[in-house]
Enzyme design. Structure first.
Site, PDB file in Angstrom:
ATOM      1  N   THR A 107       0.823  -1.207   0.000  1.00  0.00           N
ATOM      2  CA  THR A 107       0.000   0.000   0.000  1.00  0.00           C
ATOM      3  C   THR A 107       0.859   1.259   0.000  1.00  0.00           C
ATOM      4  O   THR A 107       1.906   1.304   0.652  1.00  0.00           O
ATOM      5  CB  THR A 107      -0.893   0.012   1.260  1.00  0.00           C
ATOM      6  OG1 THR A 107      -1.460   1.320   1.406  1.00  0.00           O
ATOM      7  CG2 THR A 107      -0.112  -0.283   2.529  1.00  0.00           C
ATOM      8  N   TYR A 117      -2.143  -0.830  10.130  1.00  0.00           N
ATOM      9  CA  TYR A 117      -2.342  -1.436   8.807  1.00  0.00           C
ATOM     10  C   TYR A 117      -1.110  -1.195   7.922  1.00  0.00           C
ATOM     11  O   TYR A 117      -0.524  -2.134   7.373  1.00  0.00           O
ATOM     12  CB  TYR A 117      -3.596  -0.852   8.139  1.00  0.00           C
ATOM     13  CG  TYR A 117      -3.659  -1.156   6.668  1.00  0.00           C
ATOM     14  CD1 TYR A 117      -3.874  -2.454   6.219  1.00  0.00           C
ATOM     15  CD2 TYR A 117      -3.462  -0.147   5.715  1.00  0.00           C
ATOM     16  CE1 TYR A 117      -3.891  -2.745   4.863  1.00  0.00           C
ATOM     17  CE2 TYR A 117      -3.487  -0.440   4.363  1.00  0.00           C
ATOM     18  CZ  TYR A 117      -3.697  -1.735   3.947  1.00  0.00           C
ATOM     19  OH  TYR A 117      -3.697  -2.022   2.603  1.00  0.00           O
TER      20      TYR A 117
END
Ligand code: UDP
Length: 326
Positions: free
Chosen positions: A118, A142
């Site tokens: 990401t 995350y």
């Protein structure tokens, strides 16, 4: 013939990757625990093994039985707010599970590993466009769980050169398969496009626009929205690159330019043919004002060019999938 194992292949991005692999003539096997994925997202003819990527006995058996030579790893947890509330879940489902899977892959002789990472590893960066060598500064568990996975994979690759890894850092992924074969099925997914589409179909009353006083051209945040089918095709290109002997690498996946929240909403309203119920809301903590990809390395590395680099097309496909357009 060797096969590609797609973990999380019953999910949104994994499901589009399965289609991209099939379209490229590859043999595909899916491993998904169906915790957030959907059986119907897996096309007929593709075998779905329901199980946990951290179950190394299962993975080892699958690699041998299905003659797996390459893995695309999408399975994992993806909500930033949830990761703040339950960090342990993220280090377990993302970091620890990836380690277990990668160890089984190394031991099983898997040669190509494509990792779903990401752009949030860059955190609240002011570097824009943002290249892969920008210092990572994750602000959520995350993002940290993904960055830690990237690092582990790079170390495994250094120690086991036959195991080569492409770490792909996604910018803002949106849209649905242009042929309508699949799309976003997860009711809990919460990106701007998903929420705007839900407002369009009446599942949500009002779309909130988080912050209108950022230092951008209209005061709202600017992001790099990439069509999920282009993103999926880039995974196939990354696999081709590794199979042709390319060295392991980290690549941004975006188009290299941004749209603001207001530009995106205006484009969606135009495609939809009516306005959305929307209101200004306070800034959301942790949002960098401008955030888009430097695509220099991507373009120099992969034999891939976007086929759907068009905001209206992204939005039209998402609206169609949700039933808001004929
Ligand atoms: N955003 C918004 N309203 C929403 C959801 C998102 O204004 O209901 C904004 C958000 O503040 C950010 C952009 O849309 O500037 C993209 O947010 P998203 O959560 O889709 O992705 P992120 O860039 O945070 O990963």
């Amino acid at each position: 013939m060797s096969k590609v194992l797609v973990t999380g292949g019953a999910g949104y991005i994994g499901g589009h990757a399965v289609l991209a692999l099939l379209d490229a003539g590859r043999d595909v096997v899916v491993l998904d625990d169906l915790s957030t994925g959907f059986r119907e997202a897996v096309p007929a003819g593709v075998s779905l093994h329901q199980g946990d990527v951290a179950d190394s006995t299962l993975v080892t058996r699958l690699i041998a039985a299905e003659n797996i030579d390459a893995v695309m790893h999408f399975a994992g947890s993806i909500s930033v707010p949830e990761s703040m509330a339950e960090p342990g879940k993220y280090y377990r489902n993302n970091t620890c599970a990836t380690l277990s899977l990668a160890n089984a892959c190394v031991e099983g002789g898997v040669r190509g590993f494509i990792f779903s990472s990401t752009a949030s590893v860059y955190g609240e960066t002011e570097i824009c466009p943002c290249a892969e060598d920008a210092p990572p500064a994750p602000v959520s568990p995350y993002a940290a769980s993904k960055l830690m996975s990237e690092r582990m994979l790079a170390d495994l690759e250094s120690a086991h050169p036959a195991f080569r890894v492409a770490r792909l850092r996604y910018f803002n992924v949106a849209g649905a398969d242009p042929a309508g074969r699949t799309g976003q099925r997860n009711p809990n997914a919460a990106g701007l496009v998903k929420l705007a589409v839900e407002t369009a179909v009446g599942k949500r009353d009002t779309l909130e626009i988080f912050g209108d006083d950022y230092p951008t051209r209209d005061g709202t945040c600017e992001r790099d929205y990439i069509h999920v089918s282009d993103l999926a095709a880039a995974h196939v290109a990354a696999l081709d690159y590794l199979e042709k002997g390319g060295a392991g690498t980290t690549l941004n996946l975006g188009y290299g330019r941004g749209y603001t929240v207001l530009e995106l909403v205006a484009a969606l309203e135009k495609v939809l043919g009516r306005t959305l119920n929307k209101r200004r809301a306070p800034r959301r903590p942790g949002d960098p004002p401008r955030y888009f990809s430097d695509v220099t390395r991507l373009n120099a590395t992969l034999d891939w060019r976007p086929a759907h680099d068009d905001l209206d097309e992204i939005l039209r496909s998402a609206l169609k999938w949700a039933g808001a357009l004929a």
